[in-house]
Design a protein around this motif. Structure first.
Motif, short mmCIF file in Angstrom:
data_model
loop_
_atom_site.label_atom_id
_atom_site.label_comp_id
_atom_site.label_asym_id
_atom_site.label_seq_id
_atom_site.Cartn_x
_atom_site.Cartn_y
_atom_site.Cartn_z
N PHE A 193 0.85 -1.19 0.00
CA PHE A 193 0.00 0.00 0.00
C PHE A 193 0.88 1.24 0.00
CE2 PHE A 193 -2.05 3.40 2.41
CZ PHE A 193 -3.33 3.46 1.88
N SER A 194 0.57 2.19 -0.85
CA SER A 194 1.33 3.43 -0.89
C SER A 194 0.38 4.56 -1.27
CB SER A 194 2.45 3.32 -1.93
OG SER A 194 3.17 4.51 -2.01
N LYS A 195 0.30 5.57 -0.42
CA LYS A 195 -0.67 6.63 -0.64
C LYS A 195 -0.18 7.94 -0.05
CE LYS A 195 -5.55 7.69 0.18
NZ LYS A 195 -6.81 7.22 0.80
N VAL A 196 -0.41 9.03 -0.77
CA VAL A 196 -0.14 10.36 -0.23
C VAL A 196 -1.33 10.76 0.61
CG1 VAL A 196 0.25 12.79 -0.77
CG2 VAL A 196 1.35 11.02 -2.15
N THR A 197 -1.07 11.11 1.85
CA THR A 197 -2.15 11.39 2.79
C THR A 197 -2.41 12.88 2.91
OG1 THR A 197 -0.58 11.41 4.61
CG2 THR A 197 -1.64 9.32 4.13
#
Length: 202
Positions: free
Chosen positions: A177-181
């Motif tokens: 999982f990789s996401k800009v928060t």
């Protein structure tokens, strides 16, 4: 009339024969319970992307997400903030002040600051599924050698990462999982922890 009966017989008797040879009905007739396919064991993870301000507002806005999670991870918390989380402190929870652990509770999640083989083996024996780590390289290394999901909670507007053993990742790159928060956002993700045991057994 005989023709109608004949047609009915040709349709009816094969159906009855199917019923008595169908395993489902065979089990019903023998009084056996029909077991449903077993669902994999998952735990819901909530990652709080906290900027260190207005914790009360964050808890109100994301109350359902936070209270429905099994495991909670947060960064940028102070010791004063911990007292404001009384409603969820009995859950599995890891809270950091920057990259220093300030609060931990529960058996599913732990914090580790570096690659420490002895600690990692101990966590594995304890049945830990989630490790909170300070940076993604450490998380990636751990996940490829031990059966853990590693969580690297990002600052608001920065990337949050979860690493996993390569067989569990879609691109076989070790990043699950990789996401800009975004500011005051809470990320919710369900993770299959049962499959980690399969990885461990190999």
């Amino acid at each position: 009339m005989l023709t109608v009966i004949s047609k009915f017989s040709k349709m009816f008797f094969p159906f009855v024969k199917y019923l008595f040879h169908n395993p489902f009905f065979d089990n019903v007739l023998k009084g056996k319970k029909i077991s449903k396919p077993k669902k994999p064991k998952t735990l819901t993870l909530a990652i709080i992307h906290y900027d260190g301000k207005n914790l009360e507002d964050v808890l109100k806005e994301f109350f359902l997400e936070i209270t429905s999670a099994n495991v909670i991870v947060g960064k940028n918390f102070s010791k004063e903030d911990v007292s404001g989380l009384k409603s969820v402190l009995k859950k599995d929870i890891v809270l950091l002040d920057n990259n220093t652990l300030i609060y931990h509770h529960g058996k599913h999640a732990q914090f580790i600051s570096s690659f420490d083989v002895h600690k990692l083996r101990a966590f594995e024996k304890q049945g830990v599924s989630f490790l909170v780590v300070p940076e993604k390289r450490t998380g990636w290394m751990i996940s490829q050698m031990f059966s853990f999901y590693c969580i690297v909670p990002g600052e608001p507007f920065q990337e949050t990462i979860i690493t996993a053993p390569i067989p569990l990742t879609r691109n076989s790159d070790g990043y699950y999982f990789s996401k800009v928060t975004y500011r005051n956002q809470v990320t919710i993700i369900d993770l299959n922890v049962e499959i980690l045991s399969d990885f461990k057994s190999h």
